[in-house]
Design a protein around this motif. Structure first.
Motif, mmCIF file in Angstrom:
data_model
loop_
_atom_site.group_PDB
_atom_site.id
_atom_site.type_symbol
_atom_site.label_atom_id
_atom_site.label_comp_id
_atom_site.label_asym_id
_atom_site.label_seq_id
_atom_site.Cartn_x
_atom_site.Cartn_y
_atom_site.Cartn_z
ATOM 1 N N THR A 368 -3.099 8.698 -15.742
ATOM 2 C CA THR A 368 -3.114 7.269 -16.036
ATOM 3 C C THR A 368 -2.710 7.007 -17.482
ATOM 4 N N VAL A 369 -3.268 7.801 -18.402
ATOM 5 C CA VAL A 369 -2.878 7.667 -19.811
ATOM 6 C C VAL A 369 -1.394 7.985 -19.978
ATOM 7 N N ALA A 370 -0.934 9.046 -19.324
ATOM 8 C CA ALA A 370 0.482 9.429 -19.426
ATOM 9 C C ALA A 370 1.388 8.335 -18.884
ATOM 10 N N TYR A 371 0.961 7.636 -17.840
ATOM 11 C CA TYR A 371 1.766 6.540 -17.292
ATOM 12 C C TYR A 371 1.970 5.450 -18.327
ATOM 13 N N PHE A 372 0.897 5.014 -18.974
ATOM 14 C CA PHE A 372 1.028 3.946 -19.970
ATOM 15 C C PHE A 372 1.840 4.409 -21.180
ATOM 16 N N VAL A 373 1.708 5.676 -21.545
ATOM 17 C CA VAL A 373 2.537 6.212 -22.628
ATOM 18 C C VAL A 373 4.009 6.197 -22.214
ATOM 19 N N ALA A 374 4.284 6.578 -20.964
ATOM 20 C CA ALA A 374 5.667 6.585 -20.473
ATOM 21 C C ALA A 374 6.254 5.177 -20.442
ATOM 22 N N VAL A 375 5.446 4.199 -20.068
ATOM 23 C CA VAL A 375 5.924 2.809 -20.076
ATOM 24 C C VAL A 375 6.250 2.374 -21.498
ATOM 25 N N LEU A 391 13.244 -7.595 -23.824
ATOM 26 C CA LEU A 391 12.459 -6.400 -24.106
ATOM 27 C C LEU A 391 11.098 -6.758 -24.691
ATOM 28 N N GLY A 392 11.081 -7.730 -25.609
ATOM 29 C CA GLY A 392 9.814 -8.109 -26.233
ATOM 30 C C GLY A 392 8.832 -8.709 -25.246
ATOM 31 N N TYR A 393 9.306 -9.653 -24.434
ATOM 32 C CA TYR A 393 8.401 -10.302 -23.477
ATOM 33 C C TYR A 393 8.008 -9.352 -22.346
ATOM 34 N N ALA A 394 8.954 -8.517 -21.887
ATOM 35 C CA ALA A 394 8.617 -7.546 -20.841
ATOM 36 C C ALA A 394 7.609 -6.531 -21.354
ATOM 37 N N GLY A 395 7.810 -6.047 -22.593
ATOM 38 C CA GLY A 395 6.853 -5.113 -23.177
ATOM 39 C C GLY A 395 5.483 -5.729 -23.342
ATOM 40 N N ALA A 396 5.437 -7.016 -23.740
ATOM 41 C CA ALA A 396 4.151 -7.697 -23.881
ATOM 42 C C ALA A 396 3.467 -7.850 -22.528
ATOM 43 N N ALA A 397 4.241 -8.155 -21.480
ATOM 44 C CA ALA A 397 3.664 -8.303 -20.140
ATOM 45 C C ALA A 397 3.065 -6.989 -19.657
ATOM 46 N N LEU A 398 3.803 -5.889 -19.845
ATOM 47 C CA LEU A 398 3.294 -4.586 -19.402
ATOM 48 C C LEU A 398 2.134 -4.131 -20.274
ATOM 49 N N GLY A 399 2.163 -4.479 -21.561
ATOM 50 C CA GLY A 399 1.044 -4.133 -22.430
ATOM 51 C C GLY A 399 -0.216 -4.895 -22.085
ATOM 52 N N LEU A 426 9.739 -3.139 -14.611
ATOM 53 C CA LEU A 426 9.994 -1.723 -14.886
ATOM 54 C C LEU A 426 11.412 -1.334 -14.481
ATOM 55 N N VAL A 427 11.861 -1.813 -13.329
ATOM 56 C CA VAL A 427 13.212 -1.483 -12.873
ATOM 57 C C VAL A 427 14.257 -2.051 -13.831
ATOM 58 N N CYS A 428 14.035 -3.270 -14.309
ATOM 59 C CA CYS A 428 14.987 -3.875 -15.239
ATOM 60 C C CYS A 428 15.002 -3.155 -16.581
ATOM 61 N N LEU A 429 13.918 -2.486 -16.929
ATOM 62 C CA LEU A 429 13.904 -1.668 -18.131
ATOM 63 C C LEU A 429 14.641 -0.350 -17.916
ATOM 64 N N VAL A 430 14.500 0.199 -16.727
ATOM 65 C CA VAL A 430 15.173 1.468 -16.423
ATOM 66 C C VAL A 430 16.674 1.275 -16.300
#
Length: 490
Positions: A368-375, A391-399, A426-430
């Motif tokens: 679980t920790v590794a998943y959030f680090v990977a994100v 990127l900023g808003y997507a990162g804030a949403a996932l955070g 996540l797909v749009c980031l990949v």
């Protein structure tokens, strides 16, 4: 030889069964339309299974056939997707030492649903922004419906009570709503909180906050102003849920995403003004917390209550450090602890990391920790190749998932209602979304500047090495030639 012969016979059949690429957006529309209400049609006394979950299971063979084509190969190779699969395997294995294996079915099913949704959104992204706009037309009106219900129920708590007692079971589960008025109450019964379709106001706040940020992010890709406005409306509704942690996050995360983008793009003078503004806003927030004694007291009370729960988690971790407690183990152990400390006997971990350890042990916690680090690494790696505001808003949403999840009962995707939108982010980031020229012509409300008549070299030869150049008609002129290649996220 026999295996090759069998594969040769099956290949034409599988090719006929595989849907055309333009069918996947339609399948995704079905899943996002079921994401917010989450219809539960089975009667009370049976298992609460949402129609969205049943639909995802039914679509799984179709999605897997699409994956055969290799269009999501880059997604399959990402650390995020592999960690999701590894965590899914660990959750299945944890059934072996669980005192109540049946309690693990929800954890396993929803994570499997998330993995399937990642694949489906990966297939959809290949259709470019046209497919994303189709999803927008179905999804964001439902988000606004949830926001409207939160406002209505906060202003008229009696309507929320009537909703829960009449039709609430169809949207939250018949058994869940029955327990809500029995031995397992939840915080939406508090007049100072409102959940809309949800029975937990904190999770409703997470839903609105993450969707608000996701709308601001995805509207950067599709250029649709109304989605941006829907995102702002969702964010503005978060305080009406009554969730204290979400009120803090809705003040900090959107401002941080907006400020970081402009800080990187601004002149030194503007940067100084932004930094001064951020400092003033920070001081104002601290003063608001200090002067608003009621809010600060409620925040402290919520933290103290969770600290009591976490204390039991610490004791249990010392006794069962490796395997955790297994499915059902937390409930069984916490009941005795609650009796000794005069607490409510049915309280889950209220922490995403503690909850991961409780059911799957140290391995599940580590994954679980590794998943959030990977994100987080995925967001950072895309900072030079993706629209910075997306990127900023997507990162804030996932955070937001992790930050609020440290005090709530959520999963790595947040909540069942958030599975499609989190998978899409996540797909749009990949795989950064490519925009077709015809999309720009059909959507005059886009603010993006017009493309130059003569493309840059990177637009002509998208891949290194020899190959045909992809020239628009304005450059190559009339006559036969290579057709522009359709492209999605890549």
């Amino acid at each position: 030889m026999a295996d090759r012969a069998l594969s040769a016979r099956l290949a034409p059949l599988l090719a006929r069964l595989t849907p055309a690429p333009d069918r996947y957006p339609l399948l995704a529309v079905v899943t996002v339309a079921l994401a917010v209400p989450q219809f539960y049609l089975l009667p009370r006394g049976s298992v609460d299974i949402s129609l969205a979950t049943l639909t995802t299971v039914a679509l799984a063979p179709v999605v897997l056939l699409g994956v055969r084509g290799g269009t999501v190969r880059d997604l399959l190779r990402t650390g995020v997707f592999r960690l999701v699969l590894a965590l899914l395997v660990v959750r299945v294995v944890a059934l072996a030492w669980s005192p109540d294996p049946r309690a693990g079915l929800q954890y396993i099913t929803l994570l499997g649903q998330f993995a399937g949704m990642l694949l489906l959104m990966g297939l959809v992204s290949g259709q470019g922004c046209t497919a994303l706009r189709r999803l927008e037309r179905w999804y964001w009106p439902l988000v606004l419906t949830e926001a409207a219900l939160v406002l209505l129920f906060r202003l008229a708590p009696g309507l929320e009570d009537a909703y829960l007692r009449s039709v609430g079971g169809f949207f939250a589960g018949q058994n869940t709503v029955a327990a809500l008025f029995g031995d397992h109450p939840n915080n939406v019964l508090d007049p100072a909180k409102a959940g809309g379709f949800f029975i937990n106001a904190n999770v409703a706040a997470m839903f609105l906050g993450i969707n608000g940020l996701a709308a601001l992010a995805l509207s950067r890709l599709t250029g649709t102003r109304w989605v941006r406005l829907a995102g702002l409306a969702a964010l503005a509704t978060v305080p009406f849920t009554g969730s204290k942690s979400a009120i803090v996050l809705v003040l900090l995360l959107p401002a941080a995403a907006y400020g970081l983008h402009h800080l990187r793009r601004s002149t030194p003078v503007v940067r100084r003004y932004l930094l001064v503004g951020a400092a003033v806003a920070g001081v104002a927030l601290v003063l608001l917390l200090v002067l608003n004694r009621a809010f600060l007291g409620a925040l402290a009370e919520a933290f103290v209550g969770r600290a009591e729960i976490w204390r039991f988690g610490g004791e249990a971790m010392r006794e069962h450090p490796i395997l955790g407690l297994g499915y059902g183990g937390w409930d069984a152990g916490f009941a005795g602890y609650a009796d000794r400390h005069d607490m409510w006997r049915i309280l889950p971990p209220h922490n995403i990391l503690l909850g991961a350890w409780a059911v799957t042990g140290l391995v599940g916690l580590g994954l679980t920790v590794a998943y959030f680090v990977a994100v987080g690494r995925l967001v950072l790696r895309r900072r030079h190749t993706t629209d910075e505001r997306f990127l900023g808003y997507a990162g804030a949403a996932l955070g937001w998932i992790l930050l609020q999840g440290l005090g709530e009962n959520t999963d790595i995707f947040g909540d069942i209602h958030l599975i499609p939108v989190v998978a899409l982010l996540l797909v749009c980031l990949v795989r950064p979304v490519a925009e077709e020229s015809k999309d720009r012509a059909h959507h005059p409300d886009r603010r993006d500047p017009a493309s130059p008549a003569v493309p840059s070299l990177g637009d002509v030869h998208r891949e290194p090495g020899a190959g045909d150049a992809d020239l628009p008609s304005a450059v190559r002129g009339p006559g036969r030639g290579a057709e522009p290649a359709g492209h999605g996220l890549g």
